[in-house]
Write an enzyme that holds these catalytic residues in place. Structure first.
Site, PDB file in Angstrom:
ATOM      1  N   ARG A 282     -28.903 111.047  67.482  1.00 13.69           N
ATOM      2  CA  ARG A 282     -29.206 111.857  67.524  1.00 13.69           C
ATOM      3  C   ARG A 282     -27.643 112.826  66.652  1.00 13.69           C
ATOM      4  O   ARG A 282     -27.543 113.834  66.472  1.00 13.69           O
ATOM      5  CB  ARG A 282     -27.646 111.900  68.941  1.00 13.69           C
ATOM      6  CG  ARG A 282     -29.382 112.042  69.844  1.00 13.69           C
ATOM      7  CD  ARG A 282     -29.619 112.043  71.421  1.00 13.69           C
ATOM      8  NE  ARG A 282     -28.694 110.720  71.543  1.00 13.69           N
ATOM      9  CZ  ARG A 282     -28.443 109.846  72.433  1.00 13.69           C
ATOM     10  NH1 ARG A 282     -27.815 110.951  73.340  1.00 13.69           N
ATOM     11  NH2 ARG A 282     -28.103 108.966  72.810  1.00 13.69           N
TER      12      ARG A 282
ATOM     13  N   GLU B   8     -21.903 102.101  75.696  1.00 10.17           N
ATOM     14  CA  GLU B   8     -22.543 102.524  77.453  1.00 10.17           C
ATOM     15  C   GLU B   8     -23.326 101.459  78.271  1.00 10.17           C
ATOM     16  O   GLU B   8     -23.572 101.092  79.165  1.00 10.17           O
ATOM     17  CB  GLU B   8     -22.447 103.497  78.041  1.00 10.17           C
ATOM     18  CG  GLU B   8     -22.265 104.495  79.329  1.00 10.17           C
ATOM     19  CD  GLU B   8     -22.347 106.152  79.234  1.00 10.17           C
ATOM     20  OE1 GLU B   8     -22.542 106.661  78.807  1.00 10.17           O
ATOM     21  OE2 GLU B   8     -22.310 106.236  80.658  1.00 10.17           O
TER      22      GLU B   8
HETATM   23  O1  PRP Z   1     -19.253 105.800  72.384  1.00 12.71           O
HETATM   24  P1  PRP Z   1     -20.405 104.935  72.597  1.00 12.71           P
HETATM   25  O2  PRP Z   1     -20.727 104.003  74.016  1.00 12.71           O
HETATM   26  O3  PRP Z   1     -21.163 104.111  71.487  1.00 12.71           O
HETATM   27  O4  PRP Z   1     -21.944 105.610  72.658  1.00 12.71           O
HETATM   28  C1  PRP Z   1     -22.315 107.170  71.731  1.00 12.71           C
HETATM   29  C2  PRP Z   1     -23.330 107.222  71.140  1.00 12.71           C
HETATM   30  O5  PRP Z   1     -24.388 106.885  71.446  1.00 12.71           O
HETATM   31  C3  PRP Z   1     -25.478 107.544  71.774  1.00 12.71           C
HETATM   32  O6  PRP Z   1     -26.089 106.710  70.917  1.00 12.71           O
HETATM   33  P2  PRP Z   1     -28.095 106.041  70.557  1.00 12.71           P
HETATM   34  O7  PRP Z   1     -26.638 104.462  70.453  1.00 12.71           O
HETATM   35  O8  PRP Z   1     -28.012 105.989  72.377  1.00 12.71           O
HETATM   36  O9  PRP Z   1     -28.691 105.992  69.356  1.00 12.71           O
HETATM   37  P3  PRP Z   1     -29.540 107.567  68.782  1.00 12.71           P
HETATM   38  O10 PRP Z   1     -28.352 108.545  68.482  1.00 12.71           O
HETATM   39  O11 PRP Z   1     -30.783 106.924  68.631  1.00 12.71           O
HETATM   40  O12 PRP Z   1     -30.267 107.875  70.707  1.00 12.71           O
HETATM   41  C4  PRP Z   1     -24.794 108.952  71.449  1.00 12.71           C
HETATM   42  O13 PRP Z   1     -25.373 109.468  70.278  1.00 12.71           O
HETATM   43  C5  PRP Z   1     -23.627 107.796  70.160  1.00 12.71           C
HETATM   44  O14 PRP Z   1     -24.194 107.595  68.723  1.00 12.71           O
HETATM   45  N1  ADE Z   2     -23.788 109.365  78.857  1.00 13.06           N
HETATM   46  C1  ADE Z   2     -24.631 108.923  78.224  1.00 13.06           C
HETATM   47  N2  ADE Z   2     -25.629 110.598  77.129  1.00 13.06           N
HETATM   48  C2  ADE Z   2     -26.123 110.743  76.410  1.00 13.06           C
HETATM   49  N3  ADE Z   2     -25.696 110.083  75.265  1.00 13.06           N
HETATM   50  C3  ADE Z   2     -25.022 107.968  75.698  1.00 13.06           C
HETATM   51  N4  ADE Z   2     -24.333 107.349  75.174  1.00 13.06           N
HETATM   52  C4  ADE Z   2     -24.077 106.576  75.780  1.00 13.06           C
HETATM   53  N5  ADE Z   2     -23.554 107.725  76.609  1.00 13.06           N
HETATM   54  C5  ADE Z   2     -24.089 108.421  77.023  1.00 13.06           C
END
Ligand code: PRP
Ligand code: ADE
Length: 172
Positions: free
Chosen positions: A60, A97
């Site tokens: 994302r 998370e």
């Molecule tokens: O602060 P944190 O607890 O580390 O979470 C934040 C991260 O989680 C999500 O990515 P995700 O790994 O879900 O990947 P995506 O973008 O491929 O959906 C979001 O895009 C951040 O990169």
């Molecule tokens: N609650 C949440 N929603 C979307 N992206 C996330 N990345 C980590 N936690 C998330």
């Protein structure tokens, strides 16, 4: 509340129990699908930047970081999940998370001393951003900040990014 805050908050959808029970997932697809809102977010993230490179974190983060790089006249550097980059890469592992992961950046992605802004959609526990900061630093560049669309303050990600300028368009 600013107009931008209202615009963003009105276009983020809460999805309960995704991807795991107990997690409320912040879905940005309604915001991305609204051209005025998407443009306002990119313009706000790109405002007054003086950097050489924008780092986007798969997946994302790419959606926001690439147009911010274009808008601010900086280069774009992808930080990818392990195994996706073709050339020699540095890696860092982290917890987030709802799981854990390993991210990578090309070893030669930066010139020494490049000024770098890391852009992502969400700052939650800060694990992802902290790992990205570590990678950029190990690759020889200077992290000037981390900018996100949305900070989930209750997960205290900011506390893991001591000494880093962390900016969020909205704090939830
Ligand atoms: O602060 P944190 O607890 O580390 O979470 C934040 C991260 O989680 C999500 O990515 P995700 O790994 O879900 O990947 P995506 O973008 O491929 O959906 C979001 O895009 C951040 O990169
Ligand atoms: N609650 C949440 N929603 C979307 N992206 C996330 N990345 C980590 N936690 C998330």
């Amino acid at each position: 509340m600013t107009d931008l805050t209202t615009t963003i908050l009105g276009r983020i959808r809460d999805v309960p129990d995704y991807p795991r029970p107990g997690v409320v997932f912040k879905d940005i697809t309604p915001l991305l699908g609204d051209p005025a809102a998407f443009r306002a977010v990119i313009d706000a993230l790109a405002e007054d930047l003086d950097v050489d490179k924008i780092v986007g974190i798969e997946a994302r983060g790419f959606i926001l970081a690439a147009p911010v790089a274009y808008r601010s006249g900086a280069g774009f550097v992808p930080v990818r999940k392990k195994g996706k980059l073709p050339a020699e890469a540095l890696e860092a592992s982290y917890d987030l998370e709802y799981g854990s992961a390993v991210i990578e950046v090309h070893r030669d992605a930066f010139a020494p001393g490049d000024r770098v802004l890391i852009v992502d959609d969400v700052l939650a526990t800060g694990g992802t951003a902290q790992a990205a900061v570590e990678l950029v630093s190990r690759a020889g560049a200077d992290v000037v900040g981390v900018s996100v669309l949305m900070e989930l303050a209750f997960l205290k990600g900011r506390n893991r990014l001591n000494g880093v300028d962390v900016r969020a368009l909205v704090v939830i």
